[in-house]
Design a protein around this motif. Structure first.
Motif, short mmCIF file in Angstrom:
data_model
loop_
_atom_site.label_atom_id
_atom_site.label_comp_id
_atom_site.label_asym_id
_atom_site.label_seq_id
_atom_site.Cartn_x
_atom_site.Cartn_y
_atom_site.Cartn_z
N ASN A 38 -1.28 -0.62 -7.79
CA ASN A 38 -0.72 -1.95 -7.69
C ASN A 38 0.24 -2.08 -6.51
OD1 ASN A 38 0.00 -4.49 -8.48
ND2 ASN A 38 1.54 -3.80 -9.98
N ILE A 39 -0.17 -1.57 -5.33
CA ILE A 39 0.64 -1.76 -4.13
C ILE A 39 -0.31 -2.22 -3.03
CG2 ILE A 39 2.44 -0.06 -4.66
CD1 ILE A 39 0.97 1.88 -2.74
N ASP A 47 5.55 -0.02 7.01
CA ASP A 47 4.98 0.08 5.66
C ASP A 47 4.67 1.53 5.29
OD1 ASP A 47 4.91 -2.70 5.56
OD2 ASP A 47 2.75 -2.84 5.96
N THR A 50 7.79 3.11 4.30
CA THR A 50 8.18 2.58 2.99
C THR A 50 7.43 3.31 1.88
OG1 THR A 50 8.53 0.42 3.97
CG2 THR A 50 8.32 0.49 1.57
N PHE A 51 6.13 3.50 2.12
CA PHE A 51 5.30 4.21 1.13
C PHE A 51 5.84 5.62 0.88
CE2 PHE A 51 1.79 7.16 0.35
CZ PHE A 51 1.28 6.65 -0.83
N ASN A 54 9.00 5.51 -1.06
CA ASN A 54 8.65 5.32 -2.47
C ASN A 54 8.23 6.63 -3.11
OD1 ASN A 54 9.12 2.59 -2.67
ND2 ASN A 54 6.98 1.99 -2.31
N GLN A 55 7.38 7.36 -2.39
CA GLN A 55 6.80 8.58 -2.97
C GLN A 55 7.81 9.69 -3.15
OE1 GLN A 55 3.38 10.47 -1.27
NE2 GLN A 55 2.47 10.11 -3.28
N ALA A 66 2.97 3.12 -9.77
CA ALA A 66 2.07 2.19 -9.08
C ALA A 66 0.72 2.05 -9.76
CB ALA A 66 1.86 2.67 -7.63
#
Ligand SMILES: *[C@@H]1O[C@H](CO)[C@@H](O)[C@H](O)[C@H]1NC(C)=O
Ligand SMILES: *[C@@H]1O[C@H](CO)[C@@H](O)[C@H](O)[C@H]1NC(C)=O
Ligand SMILES: *[C@@H]1O[C@H](CO)[C@@H](O)[C@H](O)[C@H]1NC(C)=O
Ligand SMILES: *[C@@H]1O[C@H](CO)[C@@H](O)[C@H](O)[C@H]1NC(C)=O
Ligand SMILES: *[C@@H]1O[C@H](CO)[C@@H](O)[C@H](O)[C@H]1NC(C)=O
Ligand SMILES: *[C@@H]1O[C@H](CO)[C@@H](O)[C@H](O)[C@H]1NC(C)=O
Ligand SMILES: *[C@@H]1O[C@H](CO)[C@@H](O)[C@H](O)[C@H]1NC(C)=O
Ligand SMILES: *[C@@H]1O[C@H](CO)[C@@H](O)[C@H](O)[C@H]1NC(C)=O
Ligand SMILES: *[C@@H]1O[C@H](CO)[C@@H](O)[C@H](O)[C@H]1NC(C)=O
Ligand SMILES: *[C@@H]1O[C@H](CO)[C@@H](O)[C@H](O)[C@H]1NC(C)=O
Length: 413
Positions: A38-39, A47, A50-51, A54-55, A66
């Motif tokens: 869901n990303i 981006d 950003t990923f 997040n990880q 996600a």
């Protein structure tokens, strides 16, 4: 049956060695359970970072965060393979090793042309030990079919492709290969080891012996890999090899990155044309951090590895850690990891904090409850980082691997 047009069959004999190899593109019809995430697919370098942020955030499992649902992904994909046989070619009961590369590379990880192939794993396996080998570009990478990088090119679809290649060899229906194999073994590196681990858990009878190089089951340090790679869009990083070349891209690369990456594959045609969401380490320094132990490699092979690197999809990064803790496999297992491996040992495989635990890879024994102690070996390759095959003493590790397989009755005779 296989359309002849799908097979690029090339026989070649290397001048530096006597092994005989055949390049072949093999179509596979496969299906696997994949995650629906869901990303959005990262579209820019911002981006991509950003990923990774997040990880690598502590305290949550971003894959779980996600994950929206599961789906079945099916399709016909091309897998680019290289089949090699020993020059003697006299084995009556031959064994083949199926070689699965890790993140950042393609099948050439096993047959590095650098320095007259002095680093080639395939040369040692074939001509010093009489094994046959099959190396291949993992689904999604290199000359194998590419795909949608978030919800399609994920670990379990790639494992399905590996299973299909293995079954073709077992049933003697691998295109272009008439040889029958009494025994089939699997050797992986890093993510390729993780896929080999998943393969034998799903199909415990599929392999007569496995070797997991650059591997452990300790997930504590995988964040170093994500952060240290400084991952960005592959098609912006090496536009000639990975993307489309226009003035804006060239200027952006010149401003942000290194000349090494800009000029890599300057004559590449048509280029690999990876879509956004295929990420790569930003430069040679990140490559060193991920794969190389200072003092124990030739800087020129680091440069070669940067120039020929391959990307990773965000879907792969989200699924590489999805491994069952208890593996159903019961055959021989060798785990061989560089003493100073980064992603699986945090830079020191022997720093376990517990005198009763010999090394971090040694604890993989408990993930194979069906494997008898005499069939499990954990080996620490000295003076080596994560990319064992690039270090000065790579052939020392190759001898350990092939001797292990021989010692388990898997020799090619
Ligand atoms: C596989 O390769 C063949 C021959 O190059 C090509 O015609 C076909 O479209 C490819 N299939 C896929 C799924 O990429
Ligand atoms: C076969 O593939 C390898 C890469 O794995 C490449 O270096 C070699 O040039 C190919 N051979 C031919 C004849 O295309
Ligand atoms: C990063 O995580 C946030 C939630 O914390 C999410 O909204 C966003 O879509 C994610 N972006 C990427 C590129 O992973
Ligand atoms: C196969 O050939 C190699 C090299 O000539 C030789 O060492 C080996 O003994 C031969 N093996 C058999 C089974 O004939
Ligand atoms: C590499 O191979 C060449 C010949 O192909 C040989 O002369 C040289 O000694 C080898 N180097 C090493 C380090 O083995
Ligand atoms: C991919 O294909 C190109 C063009 O045929 C070839 O030059 C290259 O060596 C191949 N690479 C691999 C890893 O198979
Ligand atoms: C994170 O979540 C995924 C999806 O639920 C799961 O497969 C994986 O094992 C989890 N990873 C860890 C380290 O718990
Ligand atoms: C080791 O594995 C082989 C192959 O699966 C098996 O035949 C053998 O019995 C195992 N050895 C022990 C001691 O379990
Ligand atoms: C991973 O290794 C570190 C360092 O040896 C250790 O402290 C930690 O407990 C290990 N984690 C797991 C899950 O085994
Ligand atoms: C090279 O590797 C082999 C196999 O691990 C090992 O026995 C040997 O000590 C290593 N040599 C050096 C100089 O590290």
């Amino acid at each position: 049956m296989y359309a002849q047009s799908a097979l690029a069959i090339v026989l070649l004999a290397r001048s530096a060695t006597a092994k005989v190899c055949m390049n072949m593109t093999v179509p596979v019809d496969i299906s696997a359970r994949t995650g629906v995430f869901n990303i959005a697919v990262p579209q820019t370098n911002l981006d991509a970072t950003t990923f990774i942020q997040n990880q690598t955030q502590q305290g949550r499992n971003f894959t779980e965060f996600a994950l929206l649902d599961y789906a079945t992904t099916s399709g016909r994909y091309n897998i680019s393979t290289q089949f090699c046989m020993p020059s003697a070619g006299n084995a009556t009961n031959p064994t083949i090793q199926i070689l699965t590369h890790g993140i950042g590379f393609d099948k050439t990880y096993w047959d590095l042309p650098y320095d007259n192939c002095n680093y080639s794993y395939v040369d040692v396996a074939t001509d010093a030990y009489n094994y046959y080998t099959l190396s291949y570009d993992r689904l999604g990478i290199g000359n194998s079919s590419h795909g949608e990088p978030l919800n399609e090119i994920q670990s379990f679809l790639e494992v399905a492709a590996l299973a299909e290649l293995t079954m073709m060899l077992r049933k003697s229906i691998f295109p272009g290969v008439t040889q029958k194999f009494g025994k089939i073994t699997h050797v992986g590196h890093s993510f390729g080891s993780a896929q080999t681990y998943s393969l034998v858990n799903m199909y415990p009878d599929i392999s007569d012996g496995i070797v997991l190089t650059g591997f452990s089951m300790n997930g504590s340090f995988v964040g170093f890999f994500g952060a240290g790679g400084d991952f960005i869009q592959a098609n912006l990083n090496q536009p000639f090899r990975f993307g489309k070349v226009d003035t804006a891209t060239v200027l952006a690369v010149l401003n942000m990155f290194s000349l090494t990456d800009l000029v890599a594959g300057v004559n590449a045609a048509p280029g690999l044309d990876y879509p956004n969401g295929y990420l790569t380490n930003s430069n040679i320094n990140a490559n060193q951090y991920l794969f190389f132990l200072p003092g124990f490699f030739n800087p020129c092979i680091l440069l070669a590895s940067e120039q020929t690197k391959q990307p990773v999809t965000v879907g792969e990064l989200l699924t590489l850690g999805s491994l069952p803790a208890m593996n159903a496999y019961a055959g021989p297992v060798l785990v061989i990891t560089g003493s100073n491996d980064l992603p699986y040992c945090g830079g020191d495989c022997l720093a376990t904090g517990d005198p009763a635990i010999a090394s971090i890879p040694a604890t993989v024994a408990k993930n194979f409850p069906m494997v008898s102690p005499s069939n499990f070996t954990a080996y620490i390759q000295p003076n080596s980082g994560h990319g064992i095959n690039f270090h000065y003493n790579a052939t020392g590790a190759y001898a350990v691997i092939n001797s292990f397989l021989n010692s388990k009755g898997l020799m090619s005779i």
